[in-house]
Scaffold this active site. Sequence first.
Site, PDB file in Angstrom:
ATOM      1  N   SER A 112       0.834  -1.198   0.000  1.00 49.37           N
ATOM      2  CA  SER A 112       0.000   0.000   0.000  1.00 49.37           C
ATOM      3  C   SER A 112       0.865   1.242   0.000  1.00 49.37           C
ATOM      4  O   SER A 112       1.987   1.233   0.509  1.00 49.37           O
ATOM      5  CB  SER A 112      -0.884   0.020   1.249  1.00 49.37           C
ATOM      6  OG  SER A 112      -0.116   0.343   2.398  1.00 49.37           O
ATOM      7  N   ASP A 113       0.345   2.331  -0.576  1.00 48.01           N
ATOM      8  CA  ASP A 113       0.968   3.614  -0.296  1.00 48.01           C
ATOM      9  C   ASP A 113       0.796   3.869   1.197  1.00 48.01           C
ATOM     10  O   ASP A 113      -0.082   3.302   1.843  1.00 48.01           O
ATOM     11  CB  ASP A 113       0.329   4.725  -1.127  1.00 48.01           C
ATOM     12  CG  ASP A 113       1.265   5.903  -1.336  1.00 48.01           C
ATOM     13  OD1 ASP A 113       2.252   6.017  -0.580  1.00 48.01           O
ATOM     14  OD2 ASP A 113       1.009   6.712  -2.246  1.00 48.01           O
ATOM     15  N   CYS A 114       1.628   4.743   1.742  1.00 46.17           N
ATOM     16  CA  CYS A 114       1.765   4.770   3.200  1.00 46.17           C
ATOM     17  C   CYS A 114       0.495   5.229   3.907  1.00 46.17           C
ATOM     18  O   CYS A 114       0.027   6.349   3.695  1.00 46.17           O
ATOM     19  CB  CYS A 114       2.975   5.606   3.584  1.00 46.17           C
ATOM     20  SG  CYS A 114       4.486   4.780   3.026  1.00 46.17           S
TER      21      CYS A 114
END
Length: 770
Positions: free
Chosen positions: A287-289
């Site tokens: 995932s993006d953060c």
Amino acid sequence: MAKQLPQIMNIFFFLLLLGAFGEARDPFACDPKDAATANLPFCKVSMPISDRVKDLLGRLTLQEKVRLLVNNAAAVPRLGIKGYEWWSEALHGVSNVGPGTKFGGAFPGATSFPQVITTAASFNATLWEEIGRVVSDEARAMYNGGAAGLTYWSPNVNIFRDPRWGRGQETPGEDPVVAGTYAASYVKGLQGTDGDRLKVAACCKHFTAYDLDNWNGVDRFHFDAKVSKQDIEDTFNVPFRMCVTDGNVASVMCSYNEVNGIPTCADPNLLKNTIRGQWKLNGYIVSDCDSVGVFYNTQHYTSTPEEAAADAIKAGLDLDCGPFLAQHSEDAVNRGLLNENDVNNALGNTLRVQIRLGMFDGEPSSQPFGNLGPNDVCTPAHQQLALEAARQGLVLLKNRGPSLPLSHLRHRTVAVIGPNSNATVTMIGNYAGVACGYTSPLQGITNYARTIHQMGCADVACKDDNLFSGAIDAARQADATVLVMGLDQSIEAEFLDRTGLLLPGRQQDLISKVTAASRGPVILVLMSGGPIDVSFAQNDPRIGAIVWAGYPGQAGGAAIADVLYGTTNPEGKLPMTWYPQSYLSNLPMTDMAMRSSPNRNFPGRTYRFYKGPVLYPFGHGLSYTNFVHSIASAPTVVTLTVDGRHHSGNETISGKAIKVNHARCEKVSIGLQVDVKNAGSKDGTHTMLVFSRPPAGPWVPEKQLVAFSKVHVPAGGQQRVGINIHVCKFLSIVDRSGVRRIPIGVHDLHIGNVKHSVSLEAKVLGVIKT
């Protein structure tokens, strides 16, 4: 004394290692000195990776597993496994963004290459791969010294759809084929091509239709991108597919935004079915953060955090950049929303990548790349490549007269003016690290001429004219004036989209006043990631030349000077369209459509679909010489074989068009032989772009890039260039249902001013079934 000699030699050897590597890294796992774990099956290099993963998964508790699903993965001391930070970045050099990398000590800096948009302007896939190879050398060296990880969440291969996007600078531009070729090339350089052995693990991001950060009150955490099936298949997914299928990338990152109402990190159609199912990703999806936290807390996609954790993992997410999965996955299992086998599948994908990186193979120093250390970072060869990349990426937009190159004899004194005239950190753009050192534009030009330096503006915001008078006086005194203007990260950046395309503040006013006062030629150099409307400068005959430098990296100033003085013949081409400010009228960034729509006054996006006026078109770039193309040989008819089992009367889009998955595509290509003649008086490298215009019909692009190549041609010389165009990959289009098809009929190929027409014909094999 003789008895002490071995001990002294051991100490001496240790000190040598310390000097070479900084703090030498202990084994991540499977330490041969740890008798309790060294002989466990998952530590046996001779075993198949799948068996090693299965053995390790069988030894972990559920509590241990969920703590390995996040970027700061916890240690498992009882199995001799250390904690690991997955988050490192290497967009255009080892970066200090992300907690996985630490500069200092034996690693004070790393080679900082030009920002990606500048490197993309070289249209040189060989260069892109070589940069990746150098970056991974330095990354491995830093890992060996305990200063970095082995998993790098780069490159960014999103399409530069809207010229205002603050992160467009990170991308390879607006063309899907260029972006996909860049992705595959850079990833091969980073990872190596040694089968299941990875040098470092790259990651293509942000999947998908992510190209808005913060515009007009809409941010990426709240944005639902409404995208047609046609545009997803035809534009947004192309670079990611090429990254996986051609580059064999080890990871793909899903994005913050929703696509058609579903968060990308919770969409099984995107993750499980497309990335892993159709494209066969051999790696992990991250995932993006805090994306999982975002779709629960901000987008309110699920009612409970446990449902969010379950949805993400079941959709195909393997690793969470953030704490969410570690906090809620165990409860999701206990509540029956998720089963432990789902967790095993996710964790198995990350463990396979770690094993491919050699992290379970014992001593790092005994592994491939284990000999890399501080002496392999910021080497003269690496820094020379950074200079060469900057030279290749600079684009000559205008050259009236010609005004460039400058002359050593006639232009001995140069006024160097502008807020970016002595730039250093600005030149490396965002997601950069600590550069080995800088050569600013002022320093570069000073190597060629005596300089008079004036900023003109305190910074790129240029809010007042307090410093104008000094700049005007400098221009009056000099034989030539170089204005280094443009943008920086205060104007365009992550979470900062632009409001318009004009130069900030009073920059245009400064340029005009300095130009009016100058007694010699005026050269405008622009630093920016996105396009700038400098129509006034293009139309002003007193401004002799305009050069776009992008963000040219640590050696950018030297490259700019080399181009201005003709040591380097410019060869870059724009990887994105430069629009006039008027293009933005009634064009919200939130409208994701690519194709123009006259009915709703929508102009279309990128050179493939926009039909209106431009300042500089995609692919524009001048040289100090003149290249002429001629086609030496090319087919006029190409036959495409169609399996009769799939043939029907419905294979049409305003005329016959064959579904790609119904055609026998393996060896169907168009081979061109093109002669490139240098008709000028200066040696040069030519960037040859080949475009195709498909047969007329609704929804087809105006034209599309199908091939590009580089060739060096001496003055007066000629070189023959071979081009091979895969018909199914590059001459296909996508219909409104998202189905990729090959139009049957005449395709016009354009190379500069030369046009060649190829007729595609269909031949049906086998029995036709209805």
